[in-house]
Design a protein around this motif. Structure first.
Motif, PDB file in Angstrom:
ATOM      1  N   PRO A  11       2.539  -7.964   1.132  1.00  0.00           N
ATOM      2  CA  PRO A  11       1.124  -8.039   0.757  1.00  0.00           C
ATOM      3  C   PRO A  11       0.249  -8.690   1.823  1.00  0.00           C
ATOM      4  CG  PRO A  11       2.352  -9.760  -0.362  1.00  0.00           C
ATOM      5  CD  PRO A  11       3.372  -8.921   0.353  1.00  0.00           C
ATOM      6  N   ASP A  12       0.856  -9.218   2.875  1.00  0.00           N
ATOM      7  CA  ASP A  12       0.121  -9.876   3.953  1.00  0.00           C
ATOM      8  C   ASP A  12       0.422  -9.180   5.278  1.00  0.00           C
ATOM      9  OD1 ASP A  12      -0.707 -12.323   2.279  1.00  0.00           O
ATOM     10  OD2 ASP A  12       1.482 -12.310   2.090  1.00  0.00           O
ATOM     11  N   VAL A  34      -3.628  -7.578  13.170  1.00  0.00           N
ATOM     12  CA  VAL A  34      -5.075  -7.429  12.986  1.00  0.00           C
ATOM     13  C   VAL A  34      -5.723  -7.074  14.318  1.00  0.00           C
ATOM     14  CG1 VAL A  34      -7.199  -8.602  12.317  1.00  0.00           C
ATOM     15  CG2 VAL A  34      -5.103  -8.970  11.004  1.00  0.00           C
ATOM     16  N   ALA A  35      -5.332  -7.779  15.380  1.00  0.00           N
ATOM     17  CA  ALA A  35      -5.884  -7.495  16.708  1.00  0.00           C
ATOM     18  C   ALA A  35      -5.453  -6.113  17.193  1.00  0.00           C
ATOM     19  CB  ALA A  35      -5.436  -8.572  17.700  1.00  0.00           C
ATOM     20  N   ILE A  73      -3.271   5.423   9.318  1.00  0.00           N
ATOM     21  CA  ILE A  73      -2.859   6.230   8.175  1.00  0.00           C
ATOM     22  C   ILE A  73      -1.766   5.470   7.442  1.00  0.00           C
ATOM     23  CG2 ILE A  73      -1.619   8.317   7.468  1.00  0.00           C
ATOM     24  CD1 ILE A  73      -3.081   9.853   9.600  1.00  0.00           C
ATOM     25  N   VAL A  74      -1.964   5.221   6.150  1.00  0.00           N
ATOM     26  CA  VAL A  74      -0.999   4.472   5.346  1.00  0.00           C
ATOM     27  C   VAL A  74      -0.610   5.310   4.130  1.00  0.00           C
ATOM     28  CG1 VAL A  74      -1.898   2.254   6.121  1.00  0.00           C
ATOM     29  CG2 VAL A  74      -2.796   3.279   4.026  1.00  0.00           C
ATOM     30  N   GLY A  75       0.494   4.912   3.505  1.00  0.00           N
ATOM     31  CA  GLY A  75       1.061   5.716   2.429  1.00  0.00           C
ATOM     32  C   GLY A  75       0.437   5.526   1.061  1.00  0.00           C
ATOM     33  N   GLY A  76      -0.400   4.496   0.888  1.00  0.00           N
ATOM     34  CA  GLY A  76      -0.977   4.285  -0.425  1.00  0.00           C
ATOM     35  C   GLY A  76      -1.892   3.075  -0.475  1.00  0.00           C
ATOM     36  N   PRO A  77      -2.461   2.808  -1.645  1.00  0.00           N
ATOM     37  CA  PRO A  77      -3.414   1.699  -1.790  1.00  0.00           C
ATOM     38  C   PRO A  77      -2.820   0.336  -1.494  1.00  0.00           C
ATOM     39  CG  PRO A  77      -3.594   3.219  -3.634  1.00  0.00           C
ATOM     40  CD  PRO A  77      -2.386   3.639  -2.862  1.00  0.00           C
ATOM     41  N   PHE A  78      -1.527   0.116  -1.786  1.00  0.00           N
ATOM     42  CA  PHE A  78      -0.947  -1.201  -1.549  1.00  0.00           C
ATOM     43  C   PHE A  78      -1.083  -1.594  -0.075  1.00  0.00           C
ATOM     44  CE2 PHE A  78       2.699  -3.595   0.082  1.00  0.00           C
ATOM     45  CZ  PHE A  78       2.576  -4.771  -0.642  1.00  0.00           C
ATOM     46  N   THR A  79      -0.686  -0.704   0.830  1.00  0.00           N
ATOM     47  CA  THR A  79      -0.748  -1.006   2.261  1.00  0.00           C
ATOM     48  C   THR A  79      -2.191  -1.100   2.732  1.00  0.00           C
ATOM     49  OG1 THR A  79       1.319   0.202   2.526  1.00  0.00           O
ATOM     50  CG2 THR A  79       0.115  -0.336   4.521  1.00  0.00           C
ATOM     51  N   ARG A  80      -3.035  -0.202   2.269  1.00  0.00           N
ATOM     52  CA  ARG A  80      -4.458  -0.268   2.644  1.00  0.00           C
ATOM     53  C   ARG A  80      -5.059  -1.605   2.243  1.00  0.00           C
ATOM     54  NH1 ARG A  80      -7.953   2.943  -1.289  1.00  0.00           N
ATOM     55  NH2 ARG A  80      -7.266   1.111  -2.476  1.00  0.00           N
ATOM     56  N   ASP A  81      -4.775  -2.056   1.042  1.00  0.00           N
ATOM     57  CA  ASP A  81      -5.348  -3.310   0.564  1.00  0.00           C
ATOM     58  C   ASP A  81      -4.836  -4.504   1.375  1.00  0.00           C
ATOM     59  OD1 ASP A  81      -6.613  -1.759  -1.291  1.00  0.00           O
ATOM     60  OD2 ASP A  81      -5.325  -2.338  -2.976  1.00  0.00           O
ATOM     61  N   ALA A  82      -3.574  -4.440   1.806  1.00  0.00           N
ATOM     62  CA  ALA A  82      -3.029  -5.533   2.629  1.00  0.00           C
ATOM     63  C   ALA A  82      -3.779  -5.627   3.956  1.00  0.00           C
ATOM     64  CB  ALA A  82      -1.538  -5.308   2.869  1.00  0.00           C
ATOM     65  N   PHE A  83      -4.067  -4.492   4.570  1.00  0.00           N
ATOM     66  CA  PHE A  83      -4.819  -4.493   5.832  1.00  0.00           C
ATOM     67  C   PHE A  83      -6.251  -4.974   5.612  1.00  0.00           C
ATOM     68  CE2 PHE A  83      -1.368  -1.937   7.479  1.00  0.00           C
ATOM     69  CZ  PHE A  83      -1.353  -2.250   8.829  1.00  0.00           C
ATOM     70  N   ARG A  84      -6.873  -4.513   4.555  1.00  0.00           N
ATOM     71  CA  ARG A  84      -8.255  -4.911   4.291  1.00  0.00           C
ATOM     72  C   ARG A  84      -8.337  -6.411   3.986  1.00  0.00           C
ATOM     73  NH1 ARG A  84     -10.333  -1.465   7.036  1.00  0.00           N
ATOM     74  NH2 ARG A  84     -10.955   0.578   6.222  1.00  0.00           N
ATOM     75  N   ALA A 139      -6.559  -8.664   5.177  1.00  0.00           N
ATOM     76  CA  ALA A 139      -6.385  -9.402   6.435  1.00  0.00           C
ATOM     77  C   ALA A 139      -7.613  -9.314   7.329  1.00  0.00           C
ATOM     78  CB  ALA A 139      -5.173  -8.873   7.180  1.00  0.00           C
ATOM     79  N   GLY A 140      -8.606  -8.511   6.930  1.00  0.00           N
ATOM     80  CA  GLY A 140      -9.832  -8.416   7.715  1.00  0.00           C
ATOM     81  C   GLY A 140      -9.879  -7.246   8.677  1.00  0.00           C
ATOM     82  N   VAL A 141      -8.965  -6.287   8.547  1.00  0.00           N
ATOM     83  CA  VAL A 141      -8.960  -5.128   9.434  1.00  0.00           C
ATOM     84  C   VAL A 141     -10.155  -4.225   9.097  1.00  0.00           C
ATOM     85  CG1 VAL A 141      -7.696  -3.040  10.075  1.00  0.00           C
ATOM     86  CG2 VAL A 141      -6.469  -5.203   9.795  1.00  0.00           C
ATOM     87  N   GLN A 142     -10.953  -3.898  10.109  1.00  0.00           N
ATOM     88  CA  GLN A 142     -12.143  -3.069   9.915  1.00  0.00           C
ATOM     89  C   GLN A 142     -11.932  -1.626  10.366  1.00  0.00           C
ATOM     90  OE1 GLN A 142     -14.916  -4.289   8.333  1.00  0.00           O
ATOM     91  NE2 GLN A 142     -13.599  -6.085   8.043  1.00  0.00           N
ATOM     92  N   THR A 143     -10.830  -1.344  11.027  1.00  0.00           N
ATOM     93  CA  THR A 143     -10.531   0.006  11.490  1.00  0.00           C
ATOM     94  C   THR A 143     -10.489   0.975  10.308  1.00  0.00           C
ATOM     95  OG1 THR A 143      -9.193  -0.929  13.271  1.00  0.00           O
ATOM     96  CG2 THR A 143      -8.827   1.386  12.750  1.00  0.00           C
ATOM     97  N   PRO A 144     -10.994   2.201  10.480  1.00  0.00           N
ATOM     98  CA  PRO A 144     -10.893   3.186   9.385  1.00  0.00           C
ATOM     99  C   PRO A 144      -9.450   3.379   8.932  1.00  0.00           C
ATOM    100  CG  PRO A 144     -12.368   3.990  11.093  1.00  0.00           C
ATOM    101  CD  PRO A 144     -11.752   2.737  11.632  1.00  0.00           C
ATOM    102  N   ILE A 145      -9.241   3.377   7.625  1.00  0.00           N
ATOM    103  CA  ILE A 145      -7.906   3.538   7.047  1.00  0.00           C
ATOM    104  C   ILE A 145      -7.928   4.742   6.113  1.00  0.00           C
ATOM    105  CG2 ILE A 145      -6.095   2.487   5.648  1.00  0.00           C
ATOM    106  CD1 ILE A 145      -7.127  -0.244   6.471  1.00  0.00           C
ATOM    107  N   GLN A 146      -7.000   5.662   6.365  1.00  0.00           N
ATOM    108  CA  GLN A 146      -6.865   6.858   5.530  1.00  0.00           C
ATOM    109  C   GLN A 146      -5.539   6.787   4.771  1.00  0.00           C
ATOM    110  OE1 GLN A 146      -9.423   8.914   5.550  1.00  0.00           O
ATOM    111  NE2 GLN A 146     -10.454   7.979   7.315  1.00  0.00           N
ATOM    112  N   ILE A 147      -5.550   7.187   3.510  1.00  0.00           N
ATOM    113  CA  ILE A 147      -4.318   7.248   2.714  1.00  0.00           C
ATOM    114  C   ILE A 147      -3.768   8.662   2.768  1.00  0.00           C
ATOM    115  CG2 ILE A 147      -3.332   7.100   0.406  1.00  0.00           C
ATOM    116  CD1 ILE A 147      -5.233   4.833  -0.197  1.00  0.00           C
TER     117      ILE A 147
END
Length: 489
Positions: free
Chosen positions: A97-98, A113-114, A123-134, A136-144
């Motif tokens: 989750p982190d 993050v850097a 590109i991530v496999g689902g909401p769990f991974t996307r939410d972990a990146f978000r 952490a403060g990641v601003q890069t576009p994330i697609q599921i």
């Protein structure tokens, strides 16, 4: 149809694991993901797969051929090498989750993050991974975009109680039953059996802790002792052999009755296979028609022996059957294994995808699994049996000091036993309930990660990287307002 002006440069570990080489080595599963995505990436452009250090050369060669390249990296961010002259899309699998948000071990790339900030898209496999990146403060576009499941799994026939499957592969099975095992053990017998099961679990924990702290080579030379018993692991130099037990080796795997399958790498401490074995043996110890198939992703004999010895030393008397399949199986053999299976069983502590569970749900085989990390994106009581679990401290796998900076999940062993037993009763006595779970599982996967669904999402994700967003057309009312403002100026 392939656009001739495009090129897709893919980087990964190149372990050749999909062909049975280097199974169980670090990062091997990324190459399975590449193979699943490859036909869909070829719909976008000419596909070239290279090692990470060769990405710039591959990009340059694509441009010389008149192609417009995009770099898609199937690697964890600390191992990614970004292309200097092409858009970079990274496809990481992540089970925590982190996200690492700082440099450690003297490696700047360990700061995910850097690293993510330097990419054009993730590109991530689902909401769990996307939410972990978000988080952490990641601003890069994330697609599921989910990892696609092969179409063949959706065509597997439904399981029925009278199904009998012969799988052409070597298997090693054993069962162990004490003479005159009472059908209703006494309180003392149950207490002793439970002690043996706990002792087996403690041995597994000792091994996991030893491997985590002391790593592979040192660990193979030590002995771990505990208050509940003693366990040993000495590795290749000791010439370890399976402990004496009733073992049958056959060239064909005969599957009938209620069959549970689990596919895992025994060297991966996330897989928690000690709980899996002891819980299965305890839950179905008196069920002669219950079989657990362990497809081991490992090509080192001492690893297989390790699992064998653990099962024998658990001391749980049982009439159910356990079958080990340590050899590489072709795609067709894996489909046959799914055909002969009633349930998929996993006791994992953390997952970024859990491809076998996805495949078996697509095959209409309900799961028995915890509902945490990336598994929570698609698994639930509508498609199987949920095992209770709770977070506990864990380390990022690439942190050499193994600092407890994140969490994974500890399963509740009694819940695991109960769900295994409940699944058996439903398969035996409630066909309508089993059929409902099976149909739900296949239907859910059709919408979640079938090739047709994933292909559309992947095309859209890549297009968002190489094509700038279209400007919205100016409405007539907006145009009048702009003209008025211009006249005022």
């Amino acid at each position: 149809m392939v656009r001739s002006s495009r090129a897709v440069i893919v980087t990964s570990y190149l372990t050749d694991s999909p062909n049975g080489k280097n199974l169980g080595c670090p990062g091997y599963s990324y190459d399975f993901v590449v193979r699943l995505f490859a036909p869909l990436l070829e719909q976008w452009g000419e596909l070239t797969v290279v090692a990470a250090e060769d990405v710039d050369r591959a990009v340059a060669e694509a441009r010389l051929r008149g192609r417009e390249p995009i770099h898609v990296s199937f690697l964890p961010l600390q191992d990614v090498r970004l292309a200097a002259d092409a858009p970079n899309v990274v496809v990481p699998a992540w089970e925590f989750p982190d996200i690492p948000d700082h440099e450690f071990d003297g490696k700047p790339e360990n700061n995910w993050v850097a690293m993510a900030a330097k990419c054009d898209s993730l590109i991530v496999g689902g909401p769990f991974t996307r939410d972990a990146f978000r988080k952490a403060g990641v601003q890069t576009p994330i697609q599921i975009v989910q990892v696609p499941t092969p179409d063949e799994y959706f065509q597997v026939p439904w399981w029925t109680p009278d199904r009998h499957t012969l799988l052409e592969c070597p298997g090693h099975g054993f069962s162990w039953c004490e003479p005159e095992l009472p059908s209703l053990p006494s309180h003392e017998g149950r207490r002793q059996g439970l002690k043996r099961a706990v002792r087996g679990g403690v041995r597994a924990l000792c091994r996991d802790v030893g491997r985590f702290i002391l790593r592979d080579r040192l660990y193979r030379t030590i002995r771990v002792a505990s208050h509940f018993g003693r366990c040993e692991w000495r590795g290749e130099s000791a010439g370890i052999r399976p402990a004496a037990m009733p073992v049958s080796s056959e060239s064909q795997l005969d599957l009938s009755g209620v069959v549970y399958t689990s596919i895992f790498n025994p060297s991966d401490s996330r897989k928690n296979w000690g709980d899996l074995l002891t819980a299965f043996l305890w839950a179905l110890r008196d069920c002669e028609d219950a079989t657990l198939v362990l497809k081991l992703v490992a090509n080192r004999p001492e690893i297989v022996n390790w699992v064998w010895n653990f099962c024998h030393r658990s001391g749980i008397s049982h009439r159910c059957r356990v079958v080990f399949v340590p050899t590489f199986l072709s795609d067709g053999q894996l489909i046959e294994l799914a055909t002969g299976t009633t349930y998929y069983l996993t006791t994992t502590r953390a997952e970024g995808n859990c491809l076998p569970l996805l495949n078996y749900l697509a095959a209409g085989r309900p799961g028995i699994s915890p509902c945490h990390t990336a598994i929570s994106d698609y698994f639930g009581r509508d498609v199987g049996f949920v095992v209770e679990s709770h977070p506990e401290p864990a380390a990022f796998p690439h942190d050499s000091q193994l600092r407890k900076t994140t969490t994974w999940h500890r399963l509740v062993w009694t819940s695991l036993v109960e769900e295994i037993r409940r699944s058996y009763e439903i398969a035996k006595h409630d066909r309508s309930a089993y059929g409902r779970l099976a149909r739900n599982a296949r239907e859910k996967m059709l919408h979640w990660n079938s090739n047709a669904v994933v292909a559309s999402r992947l095309q859209e994700s890549l297009r968002s990287v190489v094509e700038p967003p279209r400007e919205e057309a100016v409405k007539p009312s907006d145009a009048g307002t702009l003209l008025q403002r211009a006249s005022v100026v």
